[in-house]
Design a protein around this motif. Structure first.
Motif, PDB file in Angstrom:
ATOM      1  N   PHE A 117      16.692 -32.351  20.306  1.00  0.00           N
ATOM      2  CA  PHE A 117      15.314 -33.159  20.434  1.00  0.00           C
ATOM      3  C   PHE A 117      14.612 -32.862  21.589  1.00  0.00           C
ATOM      4  N   PHE A 118      14.959 -32.600  22.812  1.00  0.00           N
ATOM      5  CA  PHE A 118      14.353 -32.170  23.924  1.00  0.00           C
ATOM      6  C   PHE A 118      13.845 -30.644  23.925  1.00  0.00           C
ATOM      7  N   LYS A 119      14.120 -30.036  22.930  1.00  0.00           N
ATOM      8  CA  LYS A 119      13.657 -28.600  23.117  1.00  0.00           C
ATOM      9  C   LYS A 119      13.271 -28.210  21.848  1.00  0.00           C
ATOM     10  N   ASN A 120      12.401 -29.063  21.027  1.00  0.00           N
ATOM     11  CA  ASN A 120      11.934 -28.747  19.866  1.00  0.00           C
ATOM     12  C   ASN A 120      10.401 -27.982  19.997  1.00  0.00           C
ATOM     13  N   GLU A 121      10.788 -26.639  19.653  1.00  0.00           N
ATOM     14  CA  GLU A 121       9.445 -25.770  19.724  1.00  0.00           C
ATOM     15  C   GLU A 121       8.121 -26.181  19.082  1.00  0.00           C
ATOM     16  N   ASN A 122       8.307 -27.089  18.353  1.00  0.00           N
ATOM     17  CA  ASN A 122       7.176 -27.835  17.185  1.00  0.00           C
ATOM     18  C   ASN A 122       6.555 -29.096  18.072  1.00  0.00           C
ATOM     19  N   ASN A 123       7.295 -29.457  19.134  1.00  0.00           N
ATOM     20  CA  ASN A 123       6.897 -30.537  19.924  1.00  0.00           C
ATOM     21  C   ASN A 123       6.915 -30.232  21.413  1.00  0.00           C
ATOM     22  N   PRO A 124       5.905 -29.707  22.128  1.00  0.00           N
ATOM     23  CA  PRO A 124       5.976 -28.980  23.376  1.00  0.00           C
ATOM     24  C   PRO A 124       6.021 -30.064  24.384  1.00  0.00           C
ATOM     25  N   LEU A 125       6.714 -29.668  25.670  1.00  0.00           N
ATOM     26  CA  LEU A 125       7.180 -30.665  26.462  1.00  0.00           C
ATOM     27  C   LEU A 125       6.135 -31.738  26.718  1.00  0.00           C
ATOM     28  N   LEU A 126       4.884 -31.527  27.043  1.00  0.00           N
ATOM     29  CA  LEU A 126       3.920 -32.060  27.524  1.00  0.00           C
ATOM     30  C   LEU A 126       3.322 -33.140  26.485  1.00  0.00           C
ATOM     31  N   LEU A 127       3.344 -32.620  25.246  1.00  0.00           N
ATOM     32  CA  LEU A 127       3.058 -33.637  24.030  1.00  0.00           C
ATOM     33  C   LEU A 127       4.238 -34.514  23.840  1.00  0.00           C
ATOM     34  N   MET A 128       5.485 -33.892  23.959  1.00  0.00           N
ATOM     35  CA  MET A 128       6.716 -34.912  23.949  1.00  0.00           C
ATOM     36  C   MET A 128       6.665 -36.152  24.953  1.00  0.00           C
ATOM     37  N   ILE A 129       6.184 -35.742  26.269  1.00  0.00           N
ATOM     38  CA  ILE A 129       6.141 -36.722  27.242  1.00  0.00           C
ATOM     39  C   ILE A 129       5.115 -37.441  26.992  1.00  0.00           C
ATOM     40  N   TRP A 130       3.858 -37.140  26.288  1.00  0.00           N
ATOM     41  CA  TRP A 130       2.751 -38.016  25.813  1.00  0.00           C
ATOM     42  C   TRP A 130       3.382 -38.967  25.090  1.00  0.00           C
ATOM     43  N   GLY A 131       4.240 -38.346  23.811  1.00  0.00           N
ATOM     44  CA  GLY A 131       4.664 -39.324  22.824  1.00  0.00           C
ATOM     45  C   GLY A 131       5.645 -40.286  23.246  1.00  0.00           C
ATOM     46  N   ILE A 132       6.466 -39.805  24.192  1.00  0.00           N
ATOM     47  CA  ILE A 132       7.560 -40.873  24.631  1.00  0.00           C
ATOM     48  C   ILE A 132       6.838 -41.909  25.419  1.00  0.00           C
ATOM     49  N   SER A 133       5.903 -41.713  26.369  1.00  0.00           N
ATOM     50  CA  SER A 133       5.129 -42.375  27.082  1.00  0.00           C
ATOM     51  C   SER A 133       4.244 -43.484  26.153  1.00  0.00           C
ATOM     52  N   ALA A 134       3.640 -42.987  25.044  1.00  0.00           N
ATOM     53  CA  ALA A 134       3.025 -43.800  24.145  1.00  0.00           C
ATOM     54  C   ALA A 134       4.151 -44.846  23.368  1.00  0.00           C
ATOM     55  N   GLN A 135       5.296 -44.311  22.979  1.00  0.00           N
ATOM     56  CA  GLN A 135       6.284 -45.235  22.497  1.00  0.00           C
ATOM     57  C   GLN A 135       6.549 -46.190  23.202  1.00  0.00           C
ATOM     58  N   ILE A 136       6.879 -45.814  24.695  1.00  0.00           N
ATOM     59  CA  ILE A 136       7.365 -46.812  25.628  1.00  0.00           C
ATOM     60  C   ILE A 136       6.137 -48.014  25.895  1.00  0.00           C
ATOM     61  N   ILE A 137       5.198 -47.749  26.006  1.00  0.00           N
ATOM     62  CA  ILE A 137       3.994 -48.574  26.137  1.00  0.00           C
ATOM     63  C   ILE A 137       3.863 -49.527  24.786  1.00  0.00           C
ATOM     64  N   PHE A 138       3.842 -48.875  23.801  1.00  0.00           N
ATOM     65  CA  PHE A 138       3.685 -49.585  22.524  1.00  0.00           C
ATOM     66  C   PHE A 138       4.814 -50.673  22.401  1.00  0.00           C
ATOM     67  N   ILE A 139       6.334 -50.284  22.598  1.00  0.00           N
ATOM     68  CA  ILE A 139       7.274 -51.051  22.333  1.00  0.00           C
ATOM     69  C   ILE A 139       7.412 -51.961  23.625  1.00  0.00           C
ATOM     70  N   SER A 140       6.764 -51.641  24.736  1.00  0.00           N
ATOM     71  CA  SER A 140       6.898 -52.774  25.822  1.00  0.00           C
ATOM     72  C   SER A 140       6.152 -53.927  25.516  1.00  0.00           C
TER      73      SER A 140
END
Length: 229
Positions: A117-140
């Protein structure tokens, strides 16, 4: 064919998420105040199970983390609505252990791992960080709603819930665009109107539907709101 199946699961989960929001919105418009119907939380549970599955199949850590964090808040709201104990013991047990079953399948029944999951070449690190942040804010929004409801000993969808919803949804929409994920793009573009409308209902007790003079529409609203059996 595999991609079609994966996206079908994702779209089905988002259709359910959107349906719960529409039901909540219709009920709130009909009553002229923001409501937290039991059906909203029951549909949330089913949709969350599907979205957990979709997150695994899409190899998307952001989706997986978001759904795991919020799942048991749905359960707690059903308890606050006094609709948990009437369920059969087998159903309650199944609901409680479902996330563990899905995660067990992830790590023992497939080739996936945390590294996958954390080394998905189709989901670069910065984009994944943005996505996780978006999910955390949304579910907060649900953590905020949960604490707010616990304090008042009843299930409530407060104003802050909808404000956080708009911010988190906008971030998830951007993530979906860059991730080329039609499920996320569709879901977070459709929900924005309802989030905004609930904010307006909070400040203006007059229902939008009360201004409409369309008999068929008003009967539909009454049916969804439980006024017509």
């Amino acid at each position: 064919m595999k991609d079609y199946l994966i996206y079908s699961i994702g779209f089905l989960s988002q259709i359910l998420f959107f349906a719960r929001t529409i039901i909540q919105w219709f009920k709130s418009e009909h009553e002229g105040k923001v409501l937290s119907p039991t059906l909203f939380w029951k549909i949330s549970l089913l949709a969350s199970i599907l979205m957990l599955t979709y997150g695994i199949l899409r190899n998307d850590a952001a989706i997986l983390i978001g759904q795991i964090l919020v799942y048991f808040i749905y359960v707690r709201n059903i308890q606050l609505k006094n609709d948990w104990k009437p369920m059969s013991p087998a159903m309650r047990l199944g609901i409680l252990i479902m996330p563990a079953i899905i995660l067990s399948f992830l790590f023992f029944g497939t080739d996936y791992s945390l590294a996958t999951f954390f080394k998905n070449e189709n989901n670069p690190l910065l984009l994944m960080i943005w996505g996780i942040s978006a999910q955390i804010i949304f579910i907060s929004r649900f953590f905020y709603q949960w604490l707010y409801s616990e304090n008042r000993k009843e299930s409530i969808l407060p104003l802050g819930f909808w404000i956080i919803s708009i911010v988190g949804s906008a971030m998830n929409f951007i993530y979906g665009v860059y991730r080329l994920d039609p499920v996320l793009v569709a879901a977070h573009s459709l929900g924005m109107f309802v989030y905004l409308r609930n904010i307006l209902i909070h400040y203006n007790k007059r229902s939008l539907f009360s201004r409409l003079k369309i008999p068929v529409l008003n009967k539909l609203i009454a049916f969804v709101s439980g006024k017509i059996k």
